[in-house]
Scaffold this motif. Structure first.
Motif, short mmCIF file in Angstrom:
data_model
loop_
_atom_site.label_atom_id
_atom_site.label_comp_id
_atom_site.label_asym_id
_atom_site.label_seq_id
_atom_site.Cartn_x
_atom_site.Cartn_y
_atom_site.Cartn_z
N ARG A 1 0.72 -1.20 0.00
CA ARG A 1 0.07 -0.11 -0.14
C ARG A 1 0.99 1.18 0.00
N LYS A 2 0.27 2.04 -0.29
CA LYS A 2 0.93 3.66 -0.40
C LYS A 2 0.87 4.30 1.00
N ARG A 3 1.64 5.07 1.16
CA ARG A 3 1.55 5.91 2.43
C ARG A 3 0.27 6.67 2.47
N VAL A 4 0.03 6.93 3.90
CA VAL A 4 -1.30 7.76 3.90
C VAL A 4 -1.06 9.09 3.53
N GLY A 5 -1.95 9.58 2.76
CA GLY A 5 -1.75 10.97 2.18
C GLY A 5 -1.00 11.14 1.19
N PHE A 6 -0.59 9.98 0.49
CA PHE A 6 0.62 10.19 -0.53
C PHE A 6 -0.09 11.13 -1.75
N ASN A 7 0.56 11.84 -2.27
CA ASN A 7 0.44 12.93 -3.40
C ASN A 7 -0.90 13.75 -2.82
N LYS A 8 -1.04 14.07 -1.64
CA LYS A 8 -2.12 14.95 -1.21
C LYS A 8 -1.37 15.63 -0.16
N ASP A 9 -0.77 15.28 0.88
CA ASP A 9 -0.33 15.78 2.16
C ASP A 9 1.30 16.02 1.92
N PRO A 10 1.78 17.09 2.31
CA PRO A 10 3.29 17.54 2.18
C PRO A 10 3.81 16.42 3.10
N MET A 11 4.90 16.13 2.72
CA MET A 11 5.85 15.09 3.49
C MET A 11 7.27 15.54 3.20
N ARG A 12 7.62 16.46 3.86
CA ARG A 12 8.98 17.36 3.47
C ARG A 12 10.06 16.60 4.28
N PRO A 13 11.16 16.64 4.09
CA PRO A 13 12.17 16.00 4.98
C PRO A 13 12.35 16.89 6.32
N HIS A 14 12.57 16.37 7.28
CA HIS A 14 12.60 16.82 8.55
C HIS A 14 13.97 17.19 9.24
N ASN A 15 15.00 17.02 8.33
CA ASN A 15 16.33 17.18 8.55
C ASN A 15 17.39 17.37 7.66
N LEU A 16 17.21 18.42 6.99
CA LEU A 16 18.15 18.53 5.89
C LEU A 16 19.77 18.55 5.71
#
Length: 447
Positions: free
Chosen positions: A197-212
């Motif tokens: 399955r895909k992640r919850v919210g894939f292609n809908k919610d922002p999933m930004r890197p937490h620590n560049l």
């Protein structure tokens, strides 16, 4: 892998070369460093609640693959050939290897060659983990990489690098792992994400890197370790290893610029994530070709790869597959570009005699490279997808959506990457202390 560094006696019998051996031990250590580097690179790109799970997926690969390699993996990959498909049982349990026994044709001990190749076996399944971020059970992942290494990596390594491997005998060039490592891992990632399955919210919610900054640190460690990955694959310290080292640096720098240029034109910004990803795409592409191309060819390869991979990572949204951290777009696509580039850019004057189309070699080598790319991609894609589907049906490959949303780190590892509550409490206590100590106090003047 090359065909011919050795120190010889008058009778052309290889003898131990301590210089080559020392170089290979250092190279093996550099390749091992790449797996923790990959963990940081991937770990910084996920959300806060998934960072430990991401780190663990790489670190568990070190433990699992080391044991499997010792028990049967080395023998399966490099033992006596059986039909060009698999190695024999010569070295099960690392038995029957003399302490002074040399790898055939080279001045390095078998143990040193086995240790160097082990580090490749470790990082290859770890590469897959980035595509599955945020949603995979650690138990399912551990079983998956054990089965995948057994059924996919070890046989493919034999095909490509074993002296009797069918792709090796066919003439496919893969200096350090474009097919066996990167296309293999990228195709496996695609096979797995197509059936879970895909992640919850894939292609809908922002999933930004937490620590560049963690991403950049990981990219730096990968870049550093990759010199052992590529230069060490010549199995000796000489001019060819130096050329591979140089080409690795040049192509990586060019790919970073190519990715950033595309990013600026497409999105209007130069991002640190783009710089890190562009560098990794260049490292991937030069891996199979570093012993075949010139530094000028490495520049061209790097720029082209940076642009193509930057474009490819955006295709997951259009095609609808949830490749969390762009393993398909960087490793599979970058590996394909690098492997096919040999058919165009091979000079015939570095570590390989075959010439590409641009150097008068005709279409022959390009055709061989296409066969190698297609064979590894299709085999890995199909078997990896079946493995992932089977595990998902038997025990469930992913955590529940509720666990994913609340935080996979807490559920799977009973830990969190950052103790925000503790930090906040400490800061508040420190501020309160400062306020108390400075309140209603006049400055003192020395007499």
């Amino acid at each position: 892998m090359p065909t011919g560094i050795m120190t010889t006696l008058a009778a052309d019998k290889p003898v131990l070369d301590t210089g080559h051996t020392a170089f290979m031990l250092i190279s093996a250590a550099l390749v091992l460093v790449m797996t923790p580097g990959l963990a940081f690179f991937y770990g910084g790109m996920v959300r806060v609640k998934s960072v430990l799970n991401m780190l663990m997926m790489s670190f568990i690969s070190i433990a699992v693959i080391t044991i499997l390699w010792t028990l049967y993996g080395f023998s399966e990959a490099f033992g006596t050939d059986h039909g060009g498909v698999i190695g024999g049982t010569d070295w099960l349990g690392m038995r029957h290897i003399g302490i002074a026994e040399l790898w055939p044709g080279y001045g390095i001990p078998i143990y040193v060659f086995a240790a160097f190749q082990l580090m490749f076996a470790i990082i290859t399944p770890a590469l897959i983990s980035g595509a599955l971020a945020d949603r995979v059970k650690i138990t399912a992942w551990t079983l998956y990489i054990a089965l995948w290494a057994t059924l996919v990596y070890f046989p493919v390594a034999h095909w490509v690098w074993g002296s009797g491997g069918w792709l090796y005998k066919f003439g496919v060039i893969d200096f350090a792992g474009g097919t066996a490592v990167h296309i293999n891992a990228g195709a496996a990632a695609l096979g797995a994400i197509l059936v879970i399955r895909k992640r919850v919210g894939f292609n809908k919610d922002p999933m930004r890197p937490h620590n560049l900054p963690l991403v950049m640190l990981g990219a730096g460690l990968l870049w550093f370790g990759w010199f052992g990955f590529n230069a060490g694959s010549w199995l000796g310290a000489d001019g060819v290893a130096g050329a591979a080292f140089t080409n690795t640096q040049v192509a990586t720098a060019a790919a970073m610029l190519g990715w950033l240029g595309y990013e600026k034109l497409r999105h209007g910004s130069f991002t640190t994530l783009g710089a890190a990803s562009g560098a990794v795409s260049g490292l991937v592409a030069i891996t199979p070709a570093c012993g075949s191309v010139s530094p000028l060819g490495a520049i061209l390869l790097g720029i082209v790869t940076g642009v193509i991979c930057a474009w490819a990572v955006g295709m997951k949204f259009k095609l609808g597959f949830d490749d969390s951290l762009d393993v398909v777009g960087v490793h599979m696509v970058g590996g394909i570009v690098g492997s096919l580039s040999i058919g165009f850019l091979a000079t015939g004057g570095v570590g390989q005699t075959a010439k590409g189309l641009f150097y008068g070699g005709g279409w022959d080598q390009l055709g061989k490279q296409c066969v190698g790319v297609a064979a590894v991609l299709v085999y890995s894609l199909v078997v990896s997808g079946l493995l992932a589907k089977g595990i998902d049906m038997v025990m469930g490959f992913t955590v529940t959506e509720e666990v994913e949303v609340s935080g996979i780190d807490s559920a799977e590892h009973a830990e969190t990457g950052y103790d925000f509550a503790g930090i906040g409490s400490a800061v508040r206590s420190a501020l309160a202390s400062v306020d108390t100590n400075t309140a209603d106090k006049s400055p003192k003047v020395d007499a």
